[in-house]
Design an enzyme around this catalytic site. Structure first.
Site, short mmCIF file in Angstrom:
data_model
loop_
_atom_site.label_atom_id
_atom_site.label_comp_id
_atom_site.label_asym_id
_atom_site.label_seq_id
_atom_site.Cartn_x
_atom_site.Cartn_y
_atom_site.Cartn_z
N GLU A 34 0.78 -0.94 -0.07
CA GLU A 34 -0.02 -0.04 -0.09
C GLU A 34 0.99 1.09 0.09
O GLU A 34 1.84 1.40 0.86
CB GLU A 34 -0.98 0.16 1.50
N GLU B 206 -14.07 5.29 -1.51
CA GLU B 206 -15.09 4.33 -0.82
C GLU B 206 -15.65 5.02 0.41
O GLU B 206 -15.18 5.47 1.30
CB GLU B 206 -13.95 3.21 -0.17
N LYS C 12 -15.81 4.16 4.23
CA LYS C 12 -14.77 3.86 5.27
C LYS C 12 -15.18 5.07 6.28
O LYS C 12 -15.64 5.99 6.27
CB LYS C 12 -13.27 4.57 4.51
N GLU D 89 -10.24 8.95 4.76
CA GLU D 89 -10.13 7.57 4.46
C GLU D 89 -11.10 7.24 3.17
O GLU D 89 -10.93 6.25 2.53
CB GLU D 89 -10.62 6.86 5.51
#
Length: 349
Positions: free
Chosen positions: A268, A319, A322, A328
């Site tokens: 990541e 997303e 999150k 996030e």
């Protein structure tokens, strides 16, 4: 019987070596991406797989063994990391039959049409207080998954590892003095030996965004974004960006436990495009484009110059489910409708 003269033999030998080297380095010739599912408006897996392929992204990491996603990537040419979720670790660690079943159901049933290359057993288990309950199961789960692969005769095709957060690091500066926290060393010693024994990579989630955001008094934004900045010296090594410094810190920490040459994979890295003052589209675009150019150039890091760094960007989509922080929700390269959040050159060379 065919007899080869010396010249033909040497030509065939060199050709075989070249093919082998190309195969060994193929993983690093394209960028990867993390494909998360924490959104209520995400496209169907088939559309997501098409988006990945269309943008010349060569690899994808999925955190759960989602069968619809595994089917969607069949015959796509995309390399896949599939995860054993933290919530599954206890069952897999406690029973070899459970581990065998996990591999049979989630790997063997899809391979080789879906090109699963790695299994990441757990995510950020060590060094994260939120995941303390999973620590006793991590190493046994890794060992059982490896045995399950061997039972399925897939051990030569698929490698096993686990992804670590940077919070496993105790001493982080300068990079040459990197060490692991005392609280994770017992588990880490076993993991590193496993990786050495099975020629598997050390997986790490490396986020210069978080390091910069937590240490703004000491780290320049330009240094975190791969922009021109004064060199940061560490002995006879010089650093031009925070990413390399963080990677070399991990390499030093592995060396401190007797494993200086293990390959490292960045599972990541990325930059959020909204949710905080420096989480902007401009900064996210700058970071990810500079990152791709850097890792695909095979420049390597000061400790490992000229060596490719297999790297996965976090994340494929924004997303909206999150939690924890507004940022996030905004790490995606694409909106759920498939439109880019900002232009990214996935093949800069």
């Amino acid at each position: 019987m065919v007899v080869l003269n010396k010249h033909k033999f040497m030509f065939l030998l060199s050709s075989c070596i070249a093919l082998l080297l190309r195969a060994m380095h193929a993983d690093c010739e394209k960028i990867g991406v993390n494909y998360g599912l924490n959104g209520d408006n995400l496209p169907a897996p088939g559309d997501a797989a098409s988006l990945v392929k269309r943008n010349n992204i060569g690899k994808a990491r999925i955190f759960l063994a989602n069968h619809d996603i595994l089917k969607a990537f069949a015959n796509s040419g995309i390399d896949i990391i599939v995860g054993v979720d933290n919530s599954e670790l206890q069952a897999v660690a406690s029973s070899q039959d459970s581990a065998n079943g996990w591999v049979n159901d989630n790997v063997k049933a899809f391979y080789p049409s879906t090109n699963i290359k790695y299994i990441a057993v757990g995510n950020e288990v060590l060094g994260m207080p939120i995941n303390t309950q999973y620590v006793p199961y991590l190493v046994p789960a890794i060992l059982n998954i490896q045995t399950a692969l061997e039972t399925a005769n897939l051990q030569n095709n698929i490698k096993v590892s686990t992804a670590h957060a940077m919070t496993v690091i105790g001493t982080g500066f300068p990079p040459s003095q990197g060490t692991f926290k005392d609280t994770v060393k017992y588990s880490m010693i076993s993991i590193l030996q496993f990786l050495q024994d099975h020629a598997s990579p050390f997986m790490a989630n490396v986020h210069p965004y978080h390091s910069y955001d937590d240490n703004r008094k000491f780290i320049a934004l330009e240094y975190a974004l791969f922009k021109p900045t004064p060199l940061v010296k560490d002995g006879n090594l010089s650093y031009t960006n925070l990413f390399d410094a963080m990677v070399d810190t991990l390499i030093s920490a592995m060396g401190s436990l007797g494993h200086p040459d293990l390959p490292i994979m960045i599972t990541e890295t990325g930059w959020p495009s909204a949710g905080k003052d420096v989480a902007t589209i401009e900064n996210a675009q700058t970071y990810n484009n500079n990152l791709i150019k850097h890792v695909l150039s095979k420049t390597g890091t000061p400790k490992r110059p000229g060596r490719s760094i297999d790297t996965y960007i976090f994340a494929l989509f924004n997303e909206d489910l999150k939690t924890y922080a507004e940022t996030e929700k905004h790490w995606g390269l694409f909106y759920p409708n498939g439109q880019p959040v900002y232009p990214v050159n996935f093949s800069p060379n």
